[in-house]
Design an enzyme around this catalytic site. Structure first.
Site, mmCIF file in Angstrom:
data_model
loop_
_atom_site.group_PDB
_atom_site.id
_atom_site.type_symbol
_atom_site.label_atom_id
_atom_site.label_comp_id
_atom_site.label_asym_id
_atom_site.label_seq_id
_atom_site.Cartn_x
_atom_site.Cartn_y
_atom_site.Cartn_z
ATOM 1 N N ASN A 1 0.815 -1.229 0.000
ATOM 2 C CA ASN A 1 0.000 0.000 0.000
ATOM 3 C C ASN A 1 0.848 1.279 0.000
ATOM 4 O O ASN A 1 0.382 2.332 0.397
ATOM 5 C CB ASN A 1 -0.980 -0.014 1.191
ATOM 6 C CG ASN A 1 -0.273 -0.257 2.513
ATOM 7 O OD1 ASN A 1 0.940 -0.113 2.603
ATOM 8 N ND2 ASN A 1 -1.029 -0.597 3.543
ATOM 9 N N HIS B 1 -7.663 6.042 10.138
ATOM 10 C CA HIS B 1 -6.550 5.345 9.479
ATOM 11 C C HIS B 1 -7.056 4.615 8.231
ATOM 12 O O HIS B 1 -7.569 3.506 8.318
ATOM 13 C CB HIS B 1 -5.953 4.352 10.483
ATOM 14 C CG HIS B 1 -4.676 3.719 10.015
ATOM 15 N ND1 HIS B 1 -3.886 2.958 10.843
ATOM 16 C CD2 HIS B 1 -4.039 3.718 8.820
ATOM 17 C CE1 HIS B 1 -2.831 2.533 10.171
ATOM 18 N NE2 HIS B 1 -2.907 2.973 8.928
HETATM 19 P P1 NAD Z 1 10.322 0.987 4.569
HETATM 20 O O1 NAD Z 1 10.893 -0.042 5.462
HETATM 21 O O2 NAD Z 1 10.411 0.800 3.095
HETATM 22 O O3 NAD Z 1 10.972 2.408 4.906
HETATM 23 C C1 NAD Z 1 11.112 2.890 6.198
HETATM 24 C C2 NAD Z 1 12.355 3.763 6.239
HETATM 25 O O4 NAD Z 1 12.401 4.412 7.520
HETATM 26 C C3 NAD Z 1 13.650 2.958 6.102
HETATM 27 O O5 NAD Z 1 14.451 3.491 5.081
HETATM 28 C C4 NAD Z 1 14.300 3.100 7.480
HETATM 29 O O6 NAD Z 1 15.714 3.092 7.434
HETATM 30 C C5 NAD Z 1 13.758 4.450 7.910
HETATM 31 N N1 NAD Z 1 13.889 4.711 9.336
HETATM 32 C C6 NAD Z 1 13.737 3.872 10.395
HETATM 33 N N2 NAD Z 1 13.968 4.514 11.542
HETATM 34 C C7 NAD Z 1 14.265 5.802 11.220
HETATM 35 C C8 NAD Z 1 14.569 6.952 11.974
HETATM 36 N N3 NAD Z 1 14.680 6.913 13.295
HETATM 37 N N4 NAD Z 1 14.797 8.107 11.307
HETATM 38 C C9 NAD Z 1 14.748 8.152 9.962
HETATM 39 N N5 NAD Z 1 14.448 7.093 9.188
HETATM 40 C C10 NAD Z 1 14.206 5.933 9.814
HETATM 41 O O7 NAD Z 1 8.809 1.160 5.013
HETATM 42 P P2 NAD Z 1 7.606 1.843 4.210
HETATM 43 O O8 NAD Z 1 6.928 0.834 3.374
HETATM 44 O O9 NAD Z 1 8.082 3.102 3.582
HETATM 45 O O10 NAD Z 1 6.612 2.167 5.424
HETATM 46 C C11 NAD Z 1 7.006 3.046 6.464
HETATM 47 C C12 NAD Z 1 5.981 3.042 7.580
HETATM 48 O O11 NAD Z 1 4.779 3.662 7.126
HETATM 49 C C13 NAD Z 1 5.529 1.657 8.026
HETATM 50 O O12 NAD Z 1 6.421 1.071 8.930
HETATM 51 C C14 NAD Z 1 4.206 1.969 8.671
HETATM 52 O O13 NAD Z 1 4.381 2.318 10.026
HETATM 53 C C15 NAD Z 1 3.705 3.180 7.900
HETATM 54 N N6 NAD Z 1 2.573 2.844 7.007
HETATM 55 C C16 NAD Z 1 1.383 3.451 7.211
HETATM 56 C C17 NAD Z 1 0.294 3.139 6.400
HETATM 57 C C18 NAD Z 1 -1.036 3.820 6.565
HETATM 58 O O14 NAD Z 1 -2.051 3.308 6.092
HETATM 59 N N7 NAD Z 1 -1.098 4.964 7.208
HETATM 60 C C19 NAD Z 1 0.424 2.155 5.411
HETATM 61 C C20 NAD Z 1 1.678 1.585 5.201
HETATM 62 C C21 NAD Z 1 2.738 1.919 6.020
#
Ligand code: NAD
Length: 353
Positions: A115, A301
């Site tokens: 997503n 959400h």
């Molecule tokens: P991803 O793993 O591809 O990317 C996450 C990035 O965050 C990584 O590059 C990681 O190194 C970085 N990161 C971790 N800790 C950090 C910090 N302290 N400071 C800076 N960067 C940091 O994940 P993604 O697919 O991009 O998803 C990210 C997050 O979005 C998910 O974990 C989830 O919590 C959230 N999300 C929300 C929804 C929604 O419906 N609202 C849907 C999907 C994901």
């Protein structure tokens, strides 16, 4: 005795008549015949507490979703001695105590990427809604009012602004790609897993520290997972250091932003507008102060649960279960923890960003 899979999904009532709304209790992620054909009893609940606790002792596969998160705490894991696989239908497995899952050697997998476009589009929508002061303008129309000055005095263009993302993974990067044509003054990011030079150049983004990002940005979007070092990342100390008048959009996780410190920062004008779709806990209680704080554009959400996304994460959930049942390895990118170890590096921060 048959094996048991449990799914915890939100109840949709009449909305469940839309058959593509797969992620609700009524439509069961479309998994019933598949699981039953594999000899599983498939129990689908919306209650995340008492009823879930009752099912846990003989559950082997637990399917949960970030939209209606069952908080799979260490206590719950201790009540589930047969639990082998937790599947997150969606992205973000912070609602599961991953350390406890590791101790119990439970595999936690999610449908990575399912997503990320849905969320990136939502982020861009909410940035524009805040910067252009869309919601108060829309509300005027509904109320039969017409006061251009009252809206325009708080409306800006995104062009020429400094925009930064905390986290430049799948979602953060897609947000930058979508922002590029808006001709922002600068696109910044902080992340301990940096982009390679080619991907950085493709979006024209620059890597900075977290401190630099919060001091320089007009707009900040949060796109990192919730883990030990991002819980309460945006706290009073950070808000006090932030550039005054920043817009903040958080579709990552509610608990990354301290609830009360945000309300204070909004009231002081440090945060000029706040939007996103994630809360802690979820569902957000009726008296959650973000519902009523000024200048917000919050939604329930749903950014990652469009009908397009639901198809992808329902298919992905089935694929993860199928691999488990056939003893095949999971796709590496779907694994959060396995055999007592963190596989996904986004949940393990080596130091300060
Ligand atoms: P991803 O793993 O591809 O990317 C996450 C990035 O965050 C990584 O590059 C990681 O190194 C970085 N990161 C971790 N800790 C950090 C910090 N302290 N400071 C800076 N960067 C940091 O994940 P993604 O697919 O991009 O998803 C990210 C997050 O979005 C998910 O974990 C989830 O919590 C959230 N999300 C929300 C929804 C929604 O419906 N609202 C849907 C999907 C994901």
């Amino acid at each position: 005795m048959s094996r048991k899979a449990v799914a915890v999904l939100y109840e949709a009532g009449d909305s469940a008549k839309e058959p593509r709304l797969l992620g609700c209790k009524e439509n069961e992620l479309g998994l019933r015949s598949f699981l039953e054909s594999k000899g599983f009893k498939y129990v689908v609940l919306s209650d995340k507490e008492k009823l879930l606790d009752k099912e846990l002792p003989d559950t082997e596969i637990l399917i949960t979703t970030p939209f209606h998160p069952a908080y799979v705490t260490a206590e719950r894991i201790a009540k589930a001695p047969k639990l082998k696989l937790c599947v997150t239908a969606g992205v973000g497995s912070d609602h599961i105590d991953l350390h406890a899952a590791n101790k119990a050697k439970i595999t936690v997998a999610e449908v990575t990427g399912s997503n990320v476009v849905s969320v990136a589009e939502h982020v861009v929508m909410q940035i524009l809604a805040l910067v252009r002061n869309y919601l108060p303008a829309y509300t005027q129309v509904i109320k039969g009012e017409w006061d251009v000055g009252a809206i325009a005095k708080d409306a800006f263009d995104l062009e020429g602004k400094v925009v930064g993302t905390v986290g430049v993974g799948r979602i953060g990067y897609r947000v930058l790609q979508r922002l590029k044509p808006f001709d922002c003054k600068e696109l910044l990011y902080c992340d301990y897993q940096p982009l390679d030079a080619q991907r950085e150049a493709a979006v024209g983004a620059k890597r900075v520290t977290f401190d630099e990002l919060i001091q320089r940005c007009d707009v900040i979007t949060i796109n990192c997972p919730l883990h030990d070092s991002t819980r309460d990342l945006f706290n009073k100390e950070v808000f006090d250091k932030m550039k005054k008048g920043t817009y903040l959009v958080n579709t990552a996780r509610g608990a990354i932003v301290n609830r009360d410190a945000l309300v204070e920062a909004v009231n002081k004008g440090i945060v000029r507008g706040y939007a996103g779709d994630v809360w802690y806990p979820q569902p957000a209680p009726k008296d959650h102060p973000w519902r009523t704080m000024p200048r917000h554009g919050m939604t329930p959400h749903y950014s990652g649960t469009t009908l397009d996304a639901q198809k992808r994460y329902a298919d992905g959930t089935k694929d993860i279960i199928q691999r488990y049942l056939e003893g095949k390895p999971q796709k590496k990118e779907d694994l959060i923890v396995e055999n007592g170890e963190f596989i996904n590096k986004s949940y393990v921060q080596p130091g300060k960003v």
